[in-house]
Design a protein around this motif. Structure first.
Motif, PDB file in Angstrom:
ATOM      1  N   LYS A  23       0.786  -1.227   0.000  1.00 30.77           N
ATOM      2  CA  LYS A  23       0.000   0.000   0.000  1.00 30.77           C
ATOM      3  C   LYS A  23       0.818   1.277   0.000  1.00 30.77           C
ATOM      4  CE  LYS A  23      -4.078  -1.965   2.166  1.00 30.77           C
ATOM      5  NZ  LYS A  23      -5.176  -1.713   3.128  1.00 30.77           N
ATOM      6  N   GLY A  24       2.133   1.155   0.177  1.00 31.84           N
ATOM      7  CA  GLY A  24       2.955   2.347   0.329  1.00 31.84           C
ATOM      8  C   GLY A  24       2.973   2.791   1.776  1.00 31.84           C
ATOM      9  N   PHE A  25       3.817   3.755   2.084  1.00 27.52           N
ATOM     10  CA  PHE A  25       3.965   4.195   3.471  1.00 27.52           C
ATOM     11  C   PHE A  25       2.766   5.011   3.938  1.00 27.52           C
ATOM     12  CE2 PHE A  25       5.667   7.064   6.775  1.00 27.52           C
ATOM     13  CZ  PHE A  25       6.084   6.100   7.686  1.00 27.52           C
ATOM     14  N   THR A  26       2.339   5.973   3.124  1.00 27.32           N
ATOM     15  CA  THR A  26       1.192   6.786   3.524  1.00 27.32           C
ATOM     16  C   THR A  26      -0.115   6.007   3.409  1.00 27.32           C
ATOM     17  OG1 THR A  26       1.074   7.688   1.275  1.00 27.32           O
ATOM     18  CG2 THR A  26       2.295   8.968   2.908  1.00 27.32           C
ATOM     19  N   GLY A  27      -0.134   5.010   2.537  1.00 24.49           N
ATOM     20  CA  GLY A  27      -1.346   4.212   2.356  1.00 24.49           C
ATOM     21  C   GLY A  27      -1.616   3.262   3.501  1.00 24.49           C
ATOM     22  N   MET A  28      -0.590   2.979   4.284  1.00 23.34           N
ATOM     23  CA  MET A  28      -0.749   2.090   5.441  1.00 23.34           C
ATOM     24  C   MET A  28      -1.106   2.915   6.668  1.00 23.34           C
ATOM     25  SD  MET A  28       2.024  -0.097   7.610  1.00 23.34           S
ATOM     26  CE  MET A  28       2.501   1.448   8.406  1.00 23.34           C
ATOM     27  N   GLY A  29      -2.319   2.760   7.153  1.00 26.20           N
ATOM     28  CA  GLY A  29      -2.729   3.466   8.357  1.00 26.20           C
ATOM     29  C   GLY A  29      -2.173   2.783   9.598  1.00 26.20           C
ATOM     30  N   LEU A  30      -1.922   3.564  10.639  1.00 27.65           N
ATOM     31  CA  LEU A  30      -1.385   2.994  11.868  1.00 27.65           C
ATOM     32  C   LEU A  30      -2.358   2.004  12.496  1.00 27.65           C
ATOM     33  CD1 LEU A  30       0.879   2.881  13.915  1.00 27.65           C
ATOM     34  CD2 LEU A  30      -0.106   4.896  15.042  1.00 27.65           C
ATOM     35  N   SER A  31      -3.651   2.316  12.448  1.00 23.90           N
ATOM     36  CA  SER A  31      -4.654   1.401  13.012  1.00 23.90           C
ATOM     37  C   SER A  31      -4.662   0.083  12.254  1.00 23.90           C
ATOM     38  CB  SER A  31      -6.045   2.046  12.972  1.00 23.90           C
ATOM     39  OG  SER A  31      -6.414   2.368  11.643  1.00 23.90           O
ATOM     40  N   GLU A  32      -4.429   0.141  10.947  1.00 19.36           N
ATOM     41  CA  GLU A  32      -4.362  -1.075  10.130  1.00 19.36           C
ATOM     42  C   GLU A  32      -3.169  -1.933  10.529  1.00 19.36           C
ATOM     43  OE1 GLU A  32      -4.380  -2.271   5.364  1.00 19.36           O
ATOM     44  OE2 GLU A  32      -3.767  -0.260   5.993  1.00 19.36           O
ATOM     45  N   LEU A  33      -2.033  -1.279  10.777  1.00 17.64           N
ATOM     46  CA  LEU A  33      -0.841  -2.000  11.222  1.00 17.64           C
ATOM     47  C   LEU A  33      -1.071  -2.646  12.570  1.00 17.64           C
ATOM     48  CD1 LEU A  33       2.147  -2.800  11.150  1.00 17.64           C
ATOM     49  CD2 LEU A  33       2.700  -0.499  11.960  1.00 17.64           C
ATOM     50  N   LEU A  34      -1.665  -1.898  13.509  1.00 17.43           N
ATOM     51  CA  LEU A  34      -1.915  -2.440  14.848  1.00 17.43           C
ATOM     52  C   LEU A  34      -2.846  -3.651  14.790  1.00 17.43           C
ATOM     53  CD1 LEU A  34      -2.473   0.911  16.819  1.00 17.43           C
ATOM     54  CD2 LEU A  34      -0.372  -0.436  16.630  1.00 17.43           C
ATOM     55  N   LYS A  35      -3.873  -3.560  13.963  1.00 20.63           N
ATOM     56  CA  LYS A  35      -4.829  -4.665  13.827  1.00 20.63           C
ATOM     57  C   LYS A  35      -4.161  -5.888  13.213  1.00 20.63           C
ATOM     58  CE  LYS A  35      -9.315  -5.886  11.832  1.00 20.63           C
ATOM     59  NZ  LYS A  35     -10.473  -5.406  11.017  1.00 20.63           N
ATOM     60  N   ALA A  36      -3.384  -5.669  12.146  1.00 26.91           N
ATOM     61  CA  ALA A  36      -2.718  -6.792  11.469  1.00 26.91           C
ATOM     62  C   ALA A  36      -1.670  -7.445  12.366  1.00 26.91           C
ATOM     63  CB  ALA A  36      -2.068  -6.302  10.177  1.00 26.91           C
ATOM     64  N   ALA A  37      -0.994  -6.637  13.171  1.00 22.99           N
ATOM     65  CA  ALA A  37       0.044  -7.169  14.061  1.00 22.99           C
ATOM     66  C   ALA A  37      -0.543  -7.734  15.350  1.00 22.99           C
ATOM     67  CB  ALA A  37       1.062  -6.079  14.387  1.00 22.99           C
TER      68      ALA A  37
END
Length: 198
Positions: A23-37
């Motif tokens: 998704k690119g750096f700006t395309g990746m939301g922090l909430s999305e990262l937290l959920k995926a991790a």
């Protein structure tokens, strides 16, 4: 830093790498990262002061792993310096669908995006790409001294080839075919052999 801390931080970086590569750096939301991790926001900020610092760490980790693989390839005893260099470029062609098209090559994926967004991330990219060029230049110079490679200026040739291959990889993404990389391989062979490129 204990094992749990190291494992958690590496887990965040690995998950983030896969998201950023898609998704690119700006395309990746922090909430999305937290959920995926599968981690709370507090855990993220325990390891990274900001998303930007996470991006810096992600890029440093990427370059550390990439440069280690390149150095190992160039030090291989399977062939001479010319053969090892060509094996490196051939790997780039054979794996372009995985590395370039999928975004796994973070240099191609993020260069234009983060260079305007973050000075600190741009600096990591600058350092990493210079280190990559240096490894190529050293291998070219060693091949030159051994008589395997016919060039005048090893550093200039390394810079030219790296820039040329990054451009070829970008064209590959645009056209969705291997022609630009195949042409780059032929041109590289001729340049390293001291033959006028096509």
């Amino acid at each position: 830093m204990n094992t749990k801390t190291i494992n958690t931080k590496q887990h965040i970086l690995e998950v983030g790498y896969h998201l950023v590569s898609k998704k690119g750096f700006t395309g990746m939301g922090l909430s999305e990262l937290l959920k995926a991790a599968g981690i709370p926001k507090g855990s993220f900020y325990h390891y990274f002061q900001s998303k930007e610092q996470f991006g810096e760490t992600l890029l440093r980790r990427y370059f550390d792993q990439y440069l280690a693989r390149v150095e190992l390839l160039f030090q291989s005893s399977e062939g001479n310096h010319y053969q090892n260099l060509m094996r490196f470029w051939q790997y780039w062609v054979e794996n372009n669908r995985y590395l370039c098209d999928s975004g796994q090559c973070l240099v191609v994926k993020l260069a234009s995006e983060v260079s305007d967004l973050s000075e600190s991330m741009r600096q990591v990219l600058t350092t990493g790409t210079r280190q990559a060029v240096h490894l190529i230049a050293v291998c070219i110079e060693q091949g030159k001294q051994a008589g395997d490679i016919q060039v005048n200026d090893s550093q200039a040739m390394a810079e030219h080839l790296y820039e040329y291959w990054l451009g070829a990889c970008l064209m590959n993404k645009i056209h969705q075919d291997d022609q630009s990389l195949e042409r780059a391989l032929v041109r590289t062979e001729r340049l390293l052999q001291g033959t006028r490129p096509l």
